[in-house]
Write a protein that holds these residues in place. Structure first.
Motif, PDB file in Angstrom:
ATOM      1  N   GLN B 147     -14.162 -21.537  -8.286  1.00 33.93           N
ATOM      2  CA  GLN B 147     -13.118 -20.550  -7.978  1.00 33.93           C
ATOM      3  C   GLN B 147     -11.868 -21.327  -7.606  1.00 33.93           C
ATOM      4  OE1 GLN B 147     -15.617 -18.819  -5.123  1.00 33.93           O
ATOM      5  NE2 GLN B 147     -16.576 -17.418  -6.575  1.00 33.93           N
ATOM      6  N   LEU B 148     -10.997 -21.469  -8.555  1.00 32.29           N
ATOM      7  CA  LEU B 148      -9.970 -22.496  -8.406  1.00 32.29           C
ATOM      8  C   LEU B 148      -8.564 -21.952  -8.187  1.00 32.29           C
ATOM      9  CD1 LEU B 148     -11.229 -24.852 -11.257  1.00 32.29           C
ATOM     10  CD2 LEU B 148     -11.671 -25.039  -8.826  1.00 32.29           C
ATOM     11  N   ILE B 149      -8.368 -20.680  -8.445  1.00 29.69           N
ATOM     12  CA  ILE B 149      -7.010 -20.154  -8.293  1.00 29.69           C
ATOM     13  C   ILE B 149      -6.729 -19.870  -6.822  1.00 29.69           C
ATOM     14  CG2 ILE B 149      -5.477 -18.215  -8.784  1.00 29.69           C
ATOM     15  CD1 ILE B 149      -6.556 -18.107 -11.542  1.00 29.69           C
ATOM     16  N   VAL B 150      -5.633 -20.415  -6.347  1.00 31.45           N
ATOM     17  CA  VAL B 150      -5.262 -20.227  -4.953  1.00 31.45           C
ATOM     18  C   VAL B 150      -3.926 -19.488  -4.887  1.00 31.45           C
ATOM     19  CG1 VAL B 150      -4.661 -21.395  -2.822  1.00 31.45           C
ATOM     20  CG2 VAL B 150      -6.449 -22.340  -4.267  1.00 31.45           C
ATOM     21  N   HIS B 151      -3.880 -18.469  -4.089  1.00 28.26           N
ATOM     22  CA  HIS B 151      -2.625 -17.742  -3.884  1.00 28.26           C
ATOM     23  C   HIS B 151      -1.906 -18.321  -2.668  1.00 28.26           C
ATOM     24  CE1 HIS B 151      -3.529 -14.372  -6.684  1.00 28.26           C
ATOM     25  NE2 HIS B 151      -4.740 -14.871  -6.520  1.00 28.26           N
ATOM     26  N   GLN B 152      -0.676 -18.720  -2.883  1.00 24.14           N
ATOM     27  CA  GLN B 152       0.088 -19.363  -1.814  1.00 24.14           C
ATOM     28  C   GLN B 152       1.158 -18.413  -1.286  1.00 24.14           C
ATOM     29  OE1 GLN B 152      -1.035 -22.226  -1.086  1.00 24.14           O
ATOM     30  NE2 GLN B 152      -1.659 -23.357  -2.911  1.00 24.14           N
ATOM     31  N   PRO B 153       1.600 -18.671  -0.061  1.00 29.70           N
ATOM     32  CA  PRO B 153       2.630 -17.783   0.504  1.00 29.70           C
ATOM     33  C   PRO B 153       4.033 -17.993  -0.062  1.00 29.70           C
ATOM     34  CG  PRO B 153       1.431 -18.977   2.237  1.00 29.70           C
ATOM     35  CD  PRO B 153       1.072 -19.607   0.928  1.00 29.70           C
ATOM     36  N   TYR B 154       4.228 -19.035  -0.857  1.00 30.04           N
ATOM     37  CA  TYR B 154       5.599 -19.334  -1.287  1.00 30.04           C
ATOM     38  C   TYR B 154       6.216 -18.205  -2.112  1.00 30.04           C
ATOM     39  CZ  TYR B 154       4.368 -24.005   0.274  1.00 30.04           C
ATOM     40  OH  TYR B 154       3.965 -25.068   1.044  1.00 30.04           O
ATOM     41  N   ARG B 155       5.404 -17.596  -2.981  1.00 25.60           N
ATOM     42  CA  ARG B 155       5.972 -16.507  -3.788  1.00 25.60           C
ATOM     43  C   ARG B 155       6.312 -15.301  -2.928  1.00 25.60           C
ATOM     44  NH1 ARG B 155       4.649 -16.410 -10.082  1.00 25.60           N
ATOM     45  NH2 ARG B 155       4.857 -18.635 -10.312  1.00 25.60           N
ATOM     46  N   SER B 156       5.451 -15.015  -1.978  1.00 31.59           N
ATOM     47  CA  SER B 156       5.758 -13.905  -1.078  1.00 31.59           C
ATOM     48  C   SER B 156       7.080 -14.177  -0.377  1.00 31.59           C
ATOM     49  CB  SER B 156       4.665 -13.721  -0.030  1.00 31.59           C
ATOM     50  OG  SER B 156       3.394 -13.766  -0.592  1.00 31.59           O
ATOM     51  N   LEU B 157       7.283 -15.435  -0.038  1.00 35.49           N
ATOM     52  CA  LEU B 157       8.532 -15.792   0.643  1.00 35.49           C
ATOM     53  C   LEU B 157       9.728 -15.480  -0.255  1.00 35.49           C
ATOM     54  CD1 LEU B 157      10.155 -17.070   2.947  1.00 35.49           C
ATOM     55  CD2 LEU B 157       9.683 -19.303   1.950  1.00 35.49           C
ATOM     56  N   SER B 158       9.629 -15.829  -1.535  1.00 35.11           N
ATOM     57  CA  SER B 158      10.763 -15.548  -2.430  1.00 35.11           C
ATOM     58  C   SER B 158      11.044 -14.044  -2.480  1.00 35.11           C
ATOM     59  CB  SER B 158      10.507 -16.038  -3.848  1.00 35.11           C
ATOM     60  OG  SER B 158       9.693 -17.151  -3.857  1.00 35.11           O
ATOM     61  N   ASP B 159       9.959 -13.255  -2.464  1.00 33.14           N
ATOM     62  CA  ASP B 159      10.164 -11.798  -2.466  1.00 33.14           C
ATOM     63  C   ASP B 159      10.856 -11.340  -1.188  1.00 33.14           C
ATOM     64  OD1 ASP B 159       8.968 -11.596  -4.854  1.00 33.14           O
ATOM     65  OD2 ASP B 159       7.063 -10.799  -4.124  1.00 33.14           O
ATOM     66  N   LEU B 160      10.375 -11.878  -0.069  1.00 33.46           N
ATOM     67  CA  LEU B 160      10.899 -11.429   1.225  1.00 33.46           C
ATOM     68  C   LEU B 160      12.348 -11.861   1.424  1.00 33.46           C
ATOM     69  CD1 LEU B 160       7.753 -12.201   3.388  1.00 33.46           C
ATOM     70  CD2 LEU B 160       8.643  -9.947   2.808  1.00 33.46           C
ATOM     71  N   GLN B 161      12.719 -12.925   0.756  1.00 30.45           N
ATOM     72  CA  GLN B 161      14.075 -13.438   0.878  1.00 30.45           C
ATOM     73  C   GLN B 161      15.106 -12.337   0.607  1.00 30.45           C
ATOM     74  OE1 GLN B 161      14.824 -16.747  -1.675  1.00 30.45           O
ATOM     75  NE2 GLN B 161      16.918 -17.054  -0.923  1.00 30.45           N
ATOM     76  N   SER B 162      14.878 -11.581  -0.461  1.00 27.49           N
ATOM     77  CA  SER B 162      15.859 -10.534  -0.763  1.00 27.49           C
ATOM     78  C   SER B 162      15.650  -9.316   0.125  1.00 27.49           C
ATOM     79  CB  SER B 162      15.795 -10.164  -2.240  1.00 27.49           C
ATOM     80  OG  SER B 162      14.478  -9.805  -2.577  1.00 27.49           O
ATOM     81  N   THR B 163      14.391  -9.034   0.446  1.00 23.77           N
ATOM     82  CA  THR B 163      14.129  -7.883   1.324  1.00 23.77           C
ATOM     83  C   THR B 163      14.922  -7.978   2.626  1.00 23.77           C
ATOM     84  OG1 THR B 163      11.874  -7.946   0.469  1.00 23.77           O
ATOM     85  CG2 THR B 163      12.269  -6.515   2.353  1.00 23.77           C
ATOM     86  N   PHE B 164      14.923  -9.168   3.185  1.00 26.61           N
ATOM     87  CA  PHE B 164      15.591  -9.336   4.484  1.00 26.61           C
ATOM     88  C   PHE B 164      16.933 -10.030   4.355  1.00 26.61           C
ATOM     89  CE2 PHE B 164      10.976  -9.496   5.667  1.00 26.61           C
ATOM     90  CZ  PHE B 164      10.952  -8.229   6.224  1.00 26.61           C
ATOM     91  N   SER B 165      17.428 -10.150   3.157  1.00 24.65           N
ATOM     92  CA  SER B 165      18.627 -10.946   2.858  1.00 24.65           C
ATOM     93  C   SER B 165      18.738 -12.184   3.755  1.00 24.65           C
ATOM     94  CB  SER B 165      19.895 -10.093   2.923  1.00 24.65           C
ATOM     95  OG  SER B 165      19.813  -9.115   3.936  1.00 24.65           O
ATOM     96  N   LEU B 166      17.755 -13.019   3.591  1.00 27.59           N
ATOM     97  CA  LEU B 166      17.695 -14.239   4.386  1.00 27.59           C
ATOM     98  C   LEU B 166      18.719 -15.259   3.883  1.00 27.59           C
ATOM     99  CD1 LEU B 166      13.817 -14.736   4.552  1.00 27.59           C
ATOM    100  CD2 LEU B 166      15.306 -13.777   6.320  1.00 27.59           C
ATOM    101  N   ALA B 167      19.282 -15.971   4.825  1.00 29.11           N
ATOM    102  CA  ALA B 167      20.213 -17.034   4.456  1.00 29.11           C
ATOM    103  C   ALA B 167      19.423 -18.240   3.959  1.00 29.11           C
ATOM    104  CB  ALA B 167      21.052 -17.426   5.663  1.00 29.11           C
ATOM    105  N   GLN B 168      20.124 -19.121   3.266  1.00 29.09           N
ATOM    106  CA  GLN B 168      19.470 -20.267   2.675  1.00 29.09           C
ATOM    107  C   GLN B 168      18.734 -21.122   3.708  1.00 29.09           C
ATOM    108  OE1 GLN B 168      19.537 -19.727  -0.530  1.00 29.09           O
ATOM    109  NE2 GLN B 168      17.913 -21.271  -0.495  1.00 29.09           N
ATOM    110  N   ASP B 169      19.385 -21.316   4.853  1.00 21.11           N
ATOM    111  CA  ASP B 169      18.743 -22.178   5.859  1.00 21.11           C
ATOM    112  C   ASP B 169      17.525 -21.497   6.484  1.00 21.11           C
ATOM    113  OD1 ASP B 169      20.333 -20.314   7.032  1.00 21.11           O
ATOM    114  OD2 ASP B 169      21.266 -21.662   8.481  1.00 21.11           O
ATOM    115  N   GLU B 170      17.579 -20.176   6.546  1.00 20.84           N
ATOM    116  CA  GLU B 170      16.403 -19.469   7.074  1.00 20.84           C
ATOM    117  C   GLU B 170      15.230 -19.599   6.101  1.00 20.84           C
ATOM    118  OE1 GLU B 170      18.484 -15.876   9.634  1.00 20.84           O
ATOM    119  OE2 GLU B 170      18.545 -15.801   7.450  1.00 20.84           O
ATOM    120  N   VAL B 171      15.541 -19.480   4.820  1.00 17.48           N
ATOM    121  CA  VAL B 171      14.489 -19.639   3.821  1.00 17.48           C
ATOM    122  C   VAL B 171      13.899 -21.048   3.903  1.00 17.48           C
ATOM    123  CG1 VAL B 171      13.961 -19.694   1.359  1.00 17.48           C
ATOM    124  CG2 VAL B 171      15.485 -17.950   2.266  1.00 17.48           C
TER     125      VAL B 171
END
Lengths: 400, 342
Positions: B147-171
């Motif tokens: 079982q080799l596929i691993v889901h990482q939080p990085y993609r969720s972070l990219s999604d949340l970036q726009s949701t919360f209009s995060l600044a670059q340094d916050e990201v």
């Protein structure tokens, strides 16, 4: 995702406490101690052992460079049938496991859908080969049916049923961010109940992150879209849609639509029968790395084929079916339909209704050998010989 | 990432409760008490930090992208929920995990390259013969039930970036917090989106201007309790926005953004308890990390490893463990040997 209970999971194993530990590896070095001491096996090994014992290999039904395929059954149920695909590990592991094998396991473990072959279990056997226990698909593949012009007759309702199953498989892959990258009739295996299964994930990969390159050396040539032939390194699910479109065309014609014998020839055929790509019908195409300006310097340029051409050539599926085909074979990948749009196309609800899967035309004998053929082939390859025989170049000159 | 997290083998087989994880590890140790006693390991959290840093070190050297590195970290962590660390050559396991993760994340590296680079760090532990790594790869895949596929939080972070209009340094800060969570058990405990939410939350609260995460741990703790307060107030009054209860860290946070985030969390279906627990785990990680001193805490471990492997001669991979174990049996106690094998 394989839901089979045969896959030992950390949550379900109960044997643990009883098992005494020893080596994980079962290489030659441990053989000696094992026989003298007769000690307990390591847990994982034991679970693997249990899995292995669940299945019986009946007979070898094929061997290729990449895998050996056996017909097998569940020990508990002699009537059950499974295919066991034993992936050959490179000699002495010197190169690690092949990427094909890894990809296949990786995706089949996670993708569970009626139109994708089920992976029941994985176990390792004593020479440390990886064994995939797969759903047994006895009725051969779509290519056989297409080619057997004399033995198998089918109509639009059947084509619609097969295309529907293929479209659902493609949609499911894309919905899960997986590009199949090797869709062609002989990767479409047929289950006992007539269901079509999109097999062979040896070339599949998950969608790339934006701006990360992917290889363009994928998809068997006849089914390869123009953007890959032009060397595109950034592409999308549209590549699979093109392949799906060429399979659609092939089902209707009963011969490969664009059977190029080299990459350049393939592009020539695309120009001729679909249209010559240029910056008008496909903005930006000339910027692709391997772009060749067809239709310039005196060579003939073909306009993108209109509806009339498609109606003449593929008219048996009706005007609405032709619309769907045209939208799949759009030169510009950005204008090609998406897998989701394919599923909502009105062709599916137009007469005739798709044939029920159990009533679909079948091929009688030879399924077993055929599945072995399909499983052992390396991804992206055409069978030797067979390809040559059917590689008649289409001659549409008679229907202007 | 491929496929769907909710139907993934990760969620079905590799997400543990804390209790279950502790039990699993205890069970592995119980299987071989004598070995465990003979070779005491450093505190697990120190060992986690050490392993993580070793993997990062190798990853940097062969210029692996973060995604693959993260997958490698998880492979090692998963592997050691199945196999006792003391029965393996951790350096070989780590190198193999990096090699396999690269293949999985579509940035394959040649096996010979991985071996030779790994040897520059751990010449005593990585055999020149690439087949050992190949063999270990096989073991790794088997132990993980392929079982080799691993889901990482990085993609969720990219999604949340726009949701919360995060600044670059916050990201960027949230990203590095996600990197840090691989030093803990969190990847085995919570789904990736929970980790991503926690990282975003901490990043907004801590503000990227703060140089030391460790120093900010206390304000984060305050913020965590603010979330808790907010949720409970939402639950009782139905009011989406918290009162001034989060004022404790007003000096260092863009108040509105925190409020927005807290409001969003309160209205979302996200598991708040999990987020709070993640926050606390991360804060205590930063605490432990500050105390951590590789030379001090890991010296005994490194010495032990050296001793184990010298004793075994050319005992490289896991596959040779039997022979090694026999020697341990001889050198150690006979009783161990007998009780093991009868």
């Amino acid at each position: 995702m394989a839901l089979s209970p045969a896959i030992p999971s950390p949550h379900t194993n109960s044997v643990t406490a009883k098992v005494k530990t020893l080596s994980v590896g079962n290489g030659a070095a441990s053989e000696g101690t094992k026989s003298t001491a007769g000690q307990g096996q390591e847990l994982a090994e034991q679970l693997n052992e249990e899995t292995k014992r669940k299945y019986v290999k009946d007979k070898k039904i094929g061997e290729g460079t990449y895998a050996i395929v056996y017909l097998g059954h569940l020990r508990a149920d002699p009537k059950s049938k499974v295919a066991i695909k034993k992936i050959k590990v490179n000699a002495e592991y010197r190169e690690g496991l092949s990427l094909d094998a890894i990809r296949e396991v990786k995706f089949l473990q996670e993708l569970s859908h009626p139109n994708i072959p089920a992976l029941y279990s994985v176990f390792s056997s004593k020479n440390q080969n990886l064994n995939l226990v797969l759903e047994y698909l006895p009725l051969g593949d779509l290519e056989q049916l297409i080619r057997d012009v004399d033995g198998v007759r089918y109509g639009t309702a059947d084509v619609k049923a097969w295309m529907g199953m293929l479209a659902r498989a493609v949609w499911f892959c894309h919905e899960n961010f997986v590009l199949h990258r090797d869709i062609k009739p002989n990767n479409l295996l047929i289950a006992a109940d007539g269901e079509i299964k999109l097999a062979d994930f040896g070339l599949a990969r998950s969608f790339s992150d934006p701006y990360r390159v992917m290889t363009h050396q994928v998809i068997t040539r006849w089914y390869r879209p123009p953007e890959l032939l032009f060397g595109a390194r950034y592409y999308s699910g549209a590549v699979d849609i093109w392949s799906t479109g060429t399979v659609f065309a092939e089902l209707i014609l009963r011969t490969p639509f664009l059977a190029g014998n080299s990459d350049v020839h393939q592009l020539e055929l695309i120009c001729q029968f679909v249209g010559t790509p240029n910056d008008d019908n496909w903005p930006g195409v000339s910027k692709l790395p391997d772009y060749v300006p067809f239709g310039k310097d005196g060579s003939q340029s073909y306009p993108v084929r209109g509806r009339d051409f498609y109606l003449q050539t593929f008219g048996t599926v009706g005007a609405v079916g032709v619309d769907l085909l045209m939208s799949m074979l759009s030169l510009d990948p950005r204008k090609r339909v998406t897998a989701r749009e394919v599923l909502t196309h009105k062709w599916w609800s137009t007469d005739p209704t798709p044939t029920k899967k159990e009533d679909l035309p079948k091929k009688g004998a030879g399924g077993e050998a055929r599945m072995a053929e399909d499983l052992k082939r390396r991804a992206g390859e055409l069978d030797d010989g067979r390809g040559v025989k059917v590689a008649r170049i289409l001659d549409f000159s008679g229907m202007k | 990432m491929a496929a769907n997290y909710w139907a993934s083998t990760q969620r079905l087989y590799w997400q543990f409760s804390k209790q279950k994880l502790a039990e699993t590890r205890r069970r592995i140790e119980d299987e071989d008490r004598a070995l465990v006693q003979q070779y005491p390991l450093p505190e697990r959290r120190f060992l986690s930090i050490y392993f993580n840093q070793q993997i990062v070190k190798l990853g940097r050297r062969i210029q692996v992208r973060q995604q693959a590195l993260a997958t490698a970290q998880i492979y090692v962590r998963r592997f050691y929920t199945k196999v006792e660390i003391r029965q393996t050559n951790p350096y070989l396991v780590m190198a193999t995990a990096v090699y396999l993760a690269c293949k999985m994340e579509e940035c394959p590296q040649h096996i010979r390259f991985v071996v030779s680079e790994a040897r520059t760090f751990w010449p005593d532990f990585i055999p020149t013969d690439t087949s050992k790594l190949g063999e270990c790869e096989f073991t790794l895949i088997s132990e993980m039930n392929s079982q080799l596929i691993v889901h990482q939080p990085y993609r969720s972070l990219s999604d949340l970036q726009s949701t919360f209009s995060l600044a670059q340094d916050e990201v960027a800060l949230a990203w590095s917090i996600i990197n840090d969570h691989y030093l803990t058990d969190l990847p085995l405990l919570y789904p990736p989106h929970i980790v991503a939410l926690t990282a975003v939350f901490l990043a907004v609260v801590l503000k990227p201007t703060q140089t030391s995460l460790h120093a900010a741990a206390t304000s984060a703790a305050a913020a965590a309790s603010a979330v808790q307060a907010a949720t409970s107030s939402v639950n009782s009054s139905g009011n989406g926005f918290p009162s001034s209860s989060s004022g404790g860290n007003a000096t260092s946070t863009p108040q509105t953004k925190v409020q927005e985030l807290v409001g969003w969390l309160a209205e979302s279906d996200a598991d708040m308890e999990a987020i709070i627990d993640c926050t606390q785990e991360l804060i205590s990680l930063y605490d432990v990390w500050e105390q951590y001193n590789e030379k001090g805490d890991l010296r005994t471990f490194q010495q032990m490893e050296n001793m184990r492997f010298q004793k075994g001669g050319e005992l490289w991979g896991i596959e040779k463990r039997n022979r090694w174990r026999n020697e341990v049996g001889v050198i150690g106690s006979d009783r161990f040997f007998v009780s093991q094998f009868d």
